[in-house]
Structure formats: C-alpha cells, structure tokens
Design a protein around this motif. Sequence first.
Motif, mmCIF file in Angstrom:
data_model
loop_
_atom_site.group_PDB
_atom_site.id
_atom_site.type_symbol
_atom_site.label_atom_id
_atom_site.label_comp_id
_atom_site.label_asym_id
_atom_site.label_seq_id
_atom_site.Cartn_x
_atom_site.Cartn_y
_atom_site.Cartn_z
ATOM 1 N N ASP A 125 4.012 8.743 -0.433
ATOM 2 C CA ASP A 125 4.611 7.845 0.557
ATOM 3 C C ASP A 125 3.530 7.127 1.362
ATOM 4 N N LEU A 126 2.338 7.746 1.421
ATOM 5 C CA LEU A 126 1.238 7.181 2.199
ATOM 6 C C LEU A 126 -0.077 7.711 1.639
ATOM 7 N N ALA A 137 0.253 -0.492 -4.703
ATOM 8 C CA ALA A 137 1.300 -0.880 -3.753
ATOM 9 C C ALA A 137 1.650 0.227 -2.765
ATOM 10 N N VAL A 138 1.086 1.424 -2.912
ATOM 11 C CA VAL A 138 1.395 2.529 -1.996
ATOM 12 C C VAL A 138 0.766 2.225 -0.637
ATOM 13 N N PRO A 139 1.513 2.377 0.475
ATOM 14 C CA PRO A 139 0.943 2.119 1.807
ATOM 15 C C PRO A 139 -0.336 2.931 2.030
ATOM 16 N N GLU A 140 -1.297 2.326 2.719
ATOM 17 C CA GLU A 140 -2.627 2.931 2.860
ATOM 18 C C GLU A 140 -3.104 2.888 4.302
ATOM 19 N N LEU A 141 -3.681 4.003 4.764
ATOM 20 C CA LEU A 141 -4.406 4.039 6.035
ATOM 21 C C LEU A 141 -5.884 4.194 5.710
ATOM 22 N N LYS A 167 -7.507 -4.457 6.880
ATOM 23 C CA LYS A 167 -6.852 -3.225 7.306
ATOM 24 C C LYS A 167 -7.389 -2.781 8.663
ATOM 25 N N GLU A 205 3.120 5.228 10.601
ATOM 26 C CA GLU A 205 3.203 4.603 9.280
ATOM 27 C C GLU A 205 4.392 5.144 8.499
ATOM 28 N N SER A 245 7.564 3.732 9.873
ATOM 29 C CA SER A 245 7.770 2.324 9.535
ATOM 30 C C SER A 245 8.495 2.173 8.206
ATOM 31 N N ASP A 246 8.451 3.239 7.420
ATOM 32 C CA ASP A 246 9.159 3.238 6.136
ATOM 33 C C ASP A 246 10.608 3.698 6.317
ATOM 34 N N ASP A 264 13.364 8.553 6.962
ATOM 35 C CA ASP A 264 12.611 8.001 5.828
ATOM 36 C C ASP A 264 13.475 8.022 4.574
#
Length: 436
Positions: free
Chosen positions: A299-300, A330-334, A354, A377, A380-381, A423
């Motif tokens: 998921d992150l 495309a996976v969300p990234e920190l 970023k 994060e 937000s999903d 989520d």
Amino acid sequence: MAEHPSHRGGFGTHGGESGAFIERAFREKIVLVGVTLAGANVARTEADLDELAQLIATAGADARGRIVQRRKAPDPATYVGRGKVGEILELCENLDADTVVFDDELTPAQQFNLEKLLGRTAIDRTAVILDIFAQNANSQEGQAQVELAQHRYRLPRLRRVGRFSQQAGGIGTRGPGETQLEVDRRRIQRRIHKLEAQLRSIAKNRNVQSLSRRRSAHSNVTIVGYTNAGKSRLLNQLSNSSVLVQDRLFATLDATTRRLDLSGGERVLLTDTVGFIRKLPHQLVDAFHTTLDVVTEADLLLHVVDAASVEPDVQVAAVRKVLHEIGAAAVPELLVYNKCDLLEASAISPGAGKTALAVSAATGEGIDKLLAAMADELRSDAQIVEFLVPFARGEVLAAVQRSGQVLRADNEASGYRIQARMDRVSAARLAEWVVA
C-alpha cells in the motif's frame, strides 16, 4: 597476442560444484576494468568502479588496481580490444593479480577470449553480485533463488573441454558418445527445472499469505532502497525489533516482516526487502520475483536513501528503475533520507518532486515525523464507505469501528447505518455490509 599459462584464480570453470564465483581459499588480488562508452563520462565510470571495489571487498577479495578505457562501442571479441587487453595483462603481471573483473556484463565469448589471452580468470559485475548473494542467502527460498540465478548465468558459459566423458561402446552403439560439455549442460538444466518447480511451490504458499494479508485490516508498507542504505536498521527503529544489521552490501536477502501500530490506530505490516543496486543482474530480478511481489502489492513504499552517499540521487534513480522493471512504479512512495546524523540538514534534497523526510535510524531522529507521514499517506488512500450492519452482528460493528474512523452512525429498522472513512483493504474485507 600470445596465450598465457593458466593462473591461479577462483572462477575457473565458473564455480564448479561449489557455487562460488570468487575463490576464498586465499585472498584474491583483483584488477578492475571500466569502459566509458559514447554518451557516458569518465567520472561516472570511476564512480561505478568505486562501487565495484566495495562489492569485491564484500565478496572477500582485494581490488589492487584499475584500468579505464574510452570506446565508442564494446569490442565484440574482448569488450576492450586487443591493445587494451595487453595493458591489462601487463598490470596483472606487475600486481601478481589473480582475477580481472569488468564492470559491465561480458558475453560468454568475450569472457572465454579474455581468459585465454590473459591466462587469468575474467569475470564481470554480475558474477560478483551473484557470489555475494550466495554468501548471504540463509532461507531455503533465498538459497534456491540464488542458485537458480547462478545456474542461469553459468549455463551459456559452459566450455568444451575437448574430451569425452561417456564414450559409447558395445554392440548397437553409434557415434563418439557424449562430451563432458553435454553432460554438464544437461545436469544444470535438470537442476534449473527442479529449482523452478521448488520456487513455484513456494510462490503458491506466498499467494495464500498475500490473499490473507489483503483480507486483513492491516496495511502493507514495504521498505525499499539501495543496498546498505540502512533499511534493516530503520525496520528495527520503527518496530522495536532486532533484525540483524550489518554495515555491508546485501546483508539482507530474505524478506522480514514486523507489525507496527501507528498513533492513529492504523495497523501496519512493515516488510524489509533485499537492497537494489545499479546494473542489478536480470538473473537475480527474475529469480527473486516471488520475493519482490511484496513490493508490488504494498500500500506504501518507504524508499530509504543513504543521505551520506556521494551520489544519493543516482541511487534513487537506480531503485526507481528496478521498481519500474518489477511493476511497482505506481505504488505510493515516501522518500526517506537516512543517516541524517552524518551531515547537515541543508545537504538533503528531495528527488523528483517528492517531499523528503530526514531521519536517523541509528539515533531515532525524525522517526516521529516519519510515523506521522506514514499515517497521513495511508489515510490519503482512505475512502468514505457506508455500511448497514444487522443488530445481531455486533462483531461486524466492532470491526468497522476498529478499522476506520466513524463519521456518522444511525439506528434503522434493519440495523446500524454507519458512515466511516477507512482504507481500501479494510473496506474490501467488510464489503459484504457495504451499501454505498
């Protein structure tokens, strides 16, 4: 150029039965070779050779010298051309070097020609990385993945030894019999098929575990990054665990998962993964496909960067290249710059638009901000979902309250009507009671 007698060196016929690509009965002396092709620059080649020297040290050998060449394109026969091979040979003899390691992947023909001309082992970066992985693989799956990658690399490099191991004889036989080359090739192919079957079986178990994770209320957060960026130490700092931490390349090969509860009540499964590197061998990416599924299904992603590295942006680009190759772009990234205790905060720059988070997994600095950013994060999903839960299903009501933030709750004739923010994983788990 005259051929030279065989020199001591560990690679020999590509590891034999031991699986090792670098000899460890003695400390090999290595000469490194880098080629700057058209469109590249010498500084980049030198930086790559610095990293290759680190890889050599991790594998248990010593880089004693290096040669850099400019070329428009690789030489088909020797990669560097016969003139440069002469320079390499002279340096090897002066240093009494055992092995020559090229920073770029050699074809089987180039490798054979180089060893014939140099009288020494000639290998490439791919072989060195495979050797390190073989040293560090501990789990049954990790060992099978590394062995599979080694055999796929070794198979096209088998050499005809000019002798027959199974001479045919007796009535009804025809032909000269099987060469040792054919016997070795068939043995390796059988082993590859066996390892592929073993890994398919492991993949089935992983799919079951993956389905279980998706049905649970836990979000999946995966730590990715360049090798030796501090991913395992960050896992320990976030989850208060004691995963093995070593200051060496590719110390972690097997995925490790720990549970983490965020301050907002979100439950997270946090997974540490194998580190990436520039010019990561495609054999390893293919062999570790089942392990890397945890990245694509996350998921992150916590993309950990060594802030103290000379070229952190280059490492970020290398990791994102691998993420793209495995389908996780495309996976969300920190973006998490680790080791911030080793430099000034002003030296940390975000990559590719970023927002960068500066932390120190060693001291704990910035960890609270990272946990808050992870929670934000993941939220937000989240989506707003409406449930209709029968009065008799109190456990479902509790699950809704536990898995998300309740925005409104009303009693109706048929049950509780609840509007909640949660989520997508949790919402999917409770899909039976979703009405809007």
